[in-house]
Design a protein around this motif. Structure first.
Motif, PDB file in Angstrom:
ATOM      1  N   CYS A  18     -33.615 -19.022 -23.122  1.00  0.00           N
ATOM      2  CA  CYS A  18     -34.859 -19.243 -22.374  1.00  0.00           C
ATOM      3  C   CYS A  18     -34.987 -20.718 -21.987  1.00  0.00           C
ATOM      4  CB  CYS A  18     -36.033 -18.815 -23.240  1.00  0.00           C
ATOM      5  SG  CYS A  18     -37.635 -19.257 -22.548  1.00  0.00           S
ATOM      6  N   CYS A  21     -38.166 -22.041 -24.387  1.00  0.00           N
ATOM      7  CA  CYS A  21     -38.157 -22.083 -25.859  1.00  0.00           C
ATOM      8  C   CYS A  21     -36.744 -21.964 -26.440  1.00  0.00           C
ATOM      9  CB  CYS A  21     -39.058 -20.979 -26.428  1.00  0.00           C
ATOM     10  SG  CYS A  21     -38.340 -19.340 -26.326  1.00  0.00           S
ATOM     11  N   CYS A  60     -38.339 -13.720 -21.453  1.00  0.00           N
ATOM     12  CA  CYS A  60     -38.039 -14.142 -22.815  1.00  0.00           C
ATOM     13  C   CYS A  60     -38.974 -13.372 -23.748  1.00  0.00           C
ATOM     14  CB  CYS A  60     -38.257 -15.650 -22.950  1.00  0.00           C
ATOM     15  SG  CYS A  60     -38.178 -16.199 -24.666  1.00  0.00           S
ATOM     16  N   CYS A  63     -41.197 -16.209 -26.010  1.00  0.00           N
ATOM     17  CA  CYS A  63     -42.359 -16.961 -25.499  1.00  0.00           C
ATOM     18  C   CYS A  63     -43.004 -16.307 -24.284  1.00  0.00           C
ATOM     19  CB  CYS A  63     -41.970 -18.401 -25.170  1.00  0.00           C
ATOM     20  SG  CYS A  63     -41.005 -18.571 -23.649  1.00  0.00           S
TER      21      CYS A  63
HETATM   22 ZN   LIG Z   1     -38.855 -18.402 -24.309  1.00  0.00          ZN
END
Ligand SMILES: [Zn+2]
Length: 306
Positions: A18, A21, A60, A63
């Protein structure tokens, strides 16, 4: 090398994690429609009709960030944006002013004077509105055509990317309307915006909201899924990316665009693929007027430099 440089390199290099994150817990949320490749600058107009044509869009699961799986090369994107010509945007001039006058009312709840930089100022209409309200304005715009439109209105416009410009860090307010979703590396741009702002300065941005009810209900049919949109934020992910770059999010609200009935019909017929003849027929029936258009899937974020 400091930690922010480390982060920057990690973000650009690793396609399997991601962007925000670094989790590898990703899934394809909207598989490619492969309707067409964006190969020319017309696809990158503000008024582009490339709805529902996109490559794989991933989410993702850690997050919630949604993004194009393959992020386009920054240099190639910039070349496209430099060449953008968008006469339809000028046709909608009156409604852009309605939109920006409405936005200005919200901005003035927080601040009502100072040096203002509009990033992605396009034809300079927001600069006009802000100047009229007493702000000392400048714009940044990649499109040569749009920059010249804004200069014809008498504005100072820097025709380059933020990172190439040698601007002083003295702005009280920075604005960026419907731009962040187009960047290949938004963290870099936000870091630069943070640097240009005075401490305590305000940053106002708008972007499509992938967490909105409309986006969630429409799923793969949400019309803003298109290749020129690289990142799809929701309230949590926009807050996280801003926080990472030194901002504190003060407020998030809906952002309302004014559009003409003519433009709405054009958009709707493209989205629903009714064909090219329908707009004229519908236009004849309903006439032309301005519509405040708000489905709750566009958000305005108010942030402050810490
Ligand atoms: Zn993420």
């Amino acid at each position: 090398m400091d930690s922010s440089q480390n982060l920057k390199i990690a973000k650009q290099q690793n396609k399997d994690s991601c962007y925000l994150c670094h989790s590898t817990n990703l899934r394809v949320k909207f598989p490619s429609t492969q309707g067409g490749q964006l190969t020319d600058s017309n696809s990158y107009c503000c008024t582009s009709f490339g709805h529902n044509n996109h490559k794989d869009i991933i989410e993702c699961l850690n997050c919630g960030l949604i993004a194009l799986k393959d992020i386009p090369d920054r240099f190639e994107l910039e070349q496209m944006y430099k060449q953008v010509h968008d006469p339809l945007y000028v046709e909608e001039k009156k409604n852009r002013y309605f939109t920006f006058n409405r936005v200005m009312k919200d901005i003035r709840k927080y601040t009502d004077s100072g040096k203002l930089l509009d990033v992605g100022c396009y034809c300079g209409y927001f600069l006009d509105v802000a100047q009229e309200k007493g702000f000392d304005v400048q714009g940044v715009e990649l499109s040569e055509w749009a920059s010249s439109q804004a200069r014809q209105l008498g504005h100072v416009v820097h025709n380059d990317t933020l990172s190439n410009l040698d601007l002083e860090s003295h702005f009280d307010i920075i604005t960026m309307w419907d731009v962040i979703e187009h960047f290949s590396n938004p963290s870099d741009e936000l870091r630069e915006i943070n640097r240009l702002l005075k401490r305590g300065g305000y940053f106002f941005l708008s972007t499509i909201n992938a967490g909105s009810l409309v986006a969630r209900l429409m799923g793969p049919r949400w019309p803003w899924l298109m290749d020129m949109h690289i990142f799809y934020f929701n309230k949590d992910t926009i807050t996280k990316i801003l926080k990472e770059q030194g901002f504190s999010v003060v407020h998030i609200q809906n952002y309302t665009h004014y559009i003409s009935s003519k433009y709405l019909i054009k958009k709707l017929t493209h989205i629903s693929r009714l064909g090219a003849l329908a707009p004229k027929a519908l236009q004849g029936i309903i006439g032309e007027f301005s519509i405040p258009f708000n489905l709750g899937d566009n958000m305005m974020v108010v942030a402050k430099k810490l």
